[in-house]
Design a protein around this motif. Structure first.
Motif, mmCIF file in Angstrom:
data_model
loop_
_atom_site.group_PDB
_atom_site.id
_atom_site.type_symbol
_atom_site.label_atom_id
_atom_site.label_comp_id
_atom_site.label_asym_id
_atom_site.label_seq_id
_atom_site.Cartn_x
_atom_site.Cartn_y
_atom_site.Cartn_z
ATOM 1 N N ILE A 58 46.379 63.317 27.901
ATOM 2 C CA ILE A 58 44.954 63.794 27.911
ATOM 3 C C ILE A 58 44.830 64.759 26.703
ATOM 4 C CG2 ILE A 58 43.176 65.133 28.984
ATOM 5 C CD1 ILE A 58 44.024 64.778 31.600
ATOM 6 N N ASN A 59 43.897 64.327 25.932
ATOM 7 C CA ASN A 59 43.607 65.036 24.650
ATOM 8 C C ASN A 59 42.077 65.441 24.741
ATOM 9 O OD1 ASN A 59 46.182 64.316 22.966
ATOM 10 N ND2 ASN A 59 45.074 62.211 23.607
ATOM 11 N N VAL A 60 42.021 66.700 24.640
ATOM 12 C CA VAL A 60 40.500 67.208 24.671
ATOM 13 C C VAL A 60 40.239 68.188 23.387
ATOM 14 C CG1 VAL A 60 39.376 69.038 25.892
ATOM 15 C CG2 VAL A 60 40.909 67.943 27.288
ATOM 16 N N TRP A 61 39.002 67.383 22.793
ATOM 17 C CA TRP A 61 38.674 67.933 21.408
ATOM 18 C C TRP A 61 37.869 69.276 21.779
ATOM 19 C CZ3 TRP A 61 40.069 63.180 22.065
ATOM 20 C CH2 TRP A 61 41.072 62.583 20.978
ATOM 21 N N VAL A 62 37.849 70.236 21.002
ATOM 22 C CA VAL A 62 37.287 71.357 20.946
ATOM 23 C C VAL A 62 36.792 71.754 19.746
ATOM 24 C CG1 VAL A 62 37.549 74.009 21.391
ATOM 25 C CG2 VAL A 62 38.663 72.497 22.896
ATOM 26 N N ALA A 63 35.481 71.715 19.512
ATOM 27 C CA ALA A 63 34.558 72.154 18.452
ATOM 28 C C ALA A 63 34.338 73.723 18.177
ATOM 29 C CB ALA A 63 33.299 71.397 18.462
ATOM 30 N N THR A 64 34.301 74.167 17.094
ATOM 31 C CA THR A 64 33.759 75.486 16.809
ATOM 32 C C THR A 64 32.247 75.647 16.870
ATOM 33 O OG1 THR A 64 33.932 75.068 14.770
ATOM 34 C CG2 THR A 64 36.027 76.131 15.660
ATOM 35 N N THR A 65 31.765 76.569 17.311
ATOM 36 C CA THR A 65 30.212 76.995 17.370
ATOM 37 C C THR A 65 30.257 78.394 16.701
ATOM 38 O OG1 THR A 65 30.125 77.594 19.415
ATOM 39 C CG2 THR A 65 29.959 75.272 19.378
ATOM 40 N N GLU A 66 28.887 78.630 16.567
ATOM 41 C CA GLU A 66 28.400 80.235 16.124
ATOM 42 C C GLU A 66 28.819 81.096 17.287
ATOM 43 O OE1 GLU A 66 24.364 80.334 15.181
ATOM 44 O OE2 GLU A 66 24.729 78.967 13.224
ATOM 45 N N ARG A 67 28.924 80.760 18.490
ATOM 46 C CA ARG A 67 29.074 81.499 19.639
ATOM 47 C C ARG A 67 30.765 81.264 20.219
ATOM 48 N NH1 ARG A 67 23.830 81.940 23.547
ATOM 49 N NH2 ARG A 67 22.570 82.527 22.083
ATOM 50 N N GLY A 68 31.290 80.533 19.556
ATOM 51 C CA GLY A 68 32.893 80.481 20.052
ATOM 52 C C GLY A 68 33.096 78.902 19.903
ATOM 53 N N TYR A 69 33.539 78.449 21.174
ATOM 54 C CA TYR A 69 33.749 77.114 21.089
ATOM 55 C C TYR A 69 33.212 76.274 22.043
ATOM 56 C CZ TYR A 69 37.608 79.449 18.488
ATOM 57 O OH TYR A 69 38.469 80.002 17.364
ATOM 58 N N ARG A 70 33.201 74.894 22.265
ATOM 59 C CA ARG A 70 32.620 73.980 23.080
ATOM 60 C C ARG A 70 33.549 72.727 23.141
ATOM 61 N NH1 ARG A 70 30.337 69.652 21.076
ATOM 62 N NH2 ARG A 70 29.933 69.377 19.017
ATOM 63 N N LEU A 71 33.615 72.099 24.259
ATOM 64 C CA LEU A 71 34.102 70.804 24.657
ATOM 65 C C LEU A 71 33.543 69.840 23.979
ATOM 66 C CD1 LEU A 71 34.941 71.351 28.264
ATOM 67 C CD2 LEU A 71 36.622 71.673 26.556
ATOM 68 N N ALA A 72 34.138 69.125 23.358
ATOM 69 C CA ALA A 72 33.587 68.049 22.209
ATOM 70 C C ALA A 72 34.034 66.527 22.746
ATOM 71 C CB ALA A 72 33.716 68.325 21.006
ATOM 72 N N GLY A 73 34.998 66.216 23.587
ATOM 73 C CA GLY A 73 35.273 65.049 24.032
ATOM 74 C C GLY A 73 36.625 65.217 24.485
ATOM 75 N N HIS A 74 37.123 63.924 25.141
ATOM 76 C CA HIS A 74 38.490 63.558 25.401
ATOM 77 C C HIS A 74 38.938 62.204 25.553
ATOM 78 C CE1 HIS A 74 36.046 62.357 29.099
ATOM 79 N NE2 HIS A 74 37.041 61.842 29.489
ATOM 80 N N SER A 75 40.084 61.997 25.783
ATOM 81 C CA SER A 75 40.718 60.911 25.557
ATOM 82 C C SER A 75 42.148 60.545 26.586
ATOM 83 C CB SER A 75 40.915 60.432 24.056
ATOM 84 O OG SER A 75 42.016 59.084 24.133
ATOM 85 N N PHE A 76 42.358 59.644 26.936
ATOM 86 C CA PHE A 76 43.292 59.391 27.863
ATOM 87 C C PHE A 76 44.564 58.594 27.198
ATOM 88 C CE2 PHE A 76 39.947 60.137 31.103
ATOM 89 C CZ PHE A 76 40.809 61.197 31.958
ATOM 90 N N GLU A 77 44.668 58.606 25.909
ATOM 91 C CA GLU A 77 45.527 57.854 25.218
ATOM 92 C C GLU A 77 46.134 58.870 24.398
ATOM 93 O OE1 GLU A 77 46.012 54.635 25.479
ATOM 94 O OE2 GLU A 77 44.296 54.451 27.142
ATOM 95 N N PRO A 78 47.674 58.457 24.106
ATOM 96 C CA PRO A 78 48.296 59.543 23.046
ATOM 97 C C PRO A 78 47.801 59.142 21.768
ATOM 98 C CG PRO A 78 49.606 57.334 23.932
ATOM 99 C CD PRO A 78 48.393 57.452 24.964
ATOM 100 N N ILE A 79 47.707 60.446 21.051
ATOM 101 C CA ILE A 79 47.400 60.381 19.577
ATOM 102 C C ILE A 79 48.481 60.645 18.583
ATOM 103 C CG2 ILE A 79 45.095 60.709 20.082
ATOM 104 C CD1 ILE A 79 45.632 63.759 18.903
ATOM 105 N N GLU A 80 48.533 59.987 17.514
ATOM 106 C CA GLU A 80 49.311 60.384 16.331
ATOM 107 C C GLU A 80 49.060 61.585 15.773
ATOM 108 O OE1 GLU A 80 50.565 58.571 12.077
ATOM 109 O OE2 GLU A 80 49.911 57.072 13.661
ATOM 110 N N VAL A 81 50.189 62.321 15.737
ATOM 111 C CA VAL A 81 49.728 63.602 15.061
ATOM 112 C C VAL A 81 50.309 63.910 13.542
ATOM 113 C CG1 VAL A 81 50.381 66.058 15.128
ATOM 114 C CG2 VAL A 81 49.912 65.049 17.142
ATOM 115 N N LYS A 82 49.647 63.993 12.634
ATOM 116 C CA LYS A 82 49.835 63.940 11.261
ATOM 117 C C LYS A 82 50.383 65.362 10.715
ATOM 118 C CE LYS A 82 46.745 60.249 10.354
ATOM 119 N NZ LYS A 82 45.688 59.849 9.877
ATOM 120 N N PHE A 83 51.538 65.601 10.214
ATOM 121 C CA PHE A 83 51.919 66.780 9.882
ATOM 122 C C PHE A 83 52.006 67.092 8.104
ATOM 123 C CE2 PHE A 83 53.914 66.437 13.881
ATOM 124 C CZ PHE A 83 53.619 67.835 14.327
#
Length: 83
Positions: A58-83
């Motif tokens: 499970i991948n959960v996207w978290v966005a920054t806001t003026e008040r902190g953070y909010r949930l922005a989406g999710h996916s049940f697929e693996p993602i590729e991480v780039k370094f």
């Protein structure tokens, strides 16, 4: 590589917000395997893994806001991480 205390606090808040998704959807068996910045979405993505679920990832996207953070989406697929 060490993480300074301010960065640790920020990552902890991001993980806490992503964990809200897991609690809302009753997914307690997942463990965090990474927190990365998604350049394309300009959001944090918190990745989880489990051997005990219908979905391994499970991948959960978290966005920054003026008040902190909010949930922005999710996916049940693996993602590729780039370094």
């Amino acid at each position: 590589m060490s993480i300074d205390s301010s960065r640790y606090e920020e990552l902890s808040k991001i993980a806490d917000k992503a964990n809200e998704f897991l609690h809302e959807h009753e997914c307690p068996e997942f463990e965090i395997i990474g927190i990365n910045w998604d350049e394309d979405e300009s959001q944090w993505v918190v990745s989880y893994y489990s051997d005990y679920s219908n979905h391994e990832f499970i991948n959960v996207w978290v966005a920054t806001t003026e008040r902190g953070y909010r949930l922005a989406g999710h996916s049940f697929e693996p993602i590729e991480v780039k370094f």
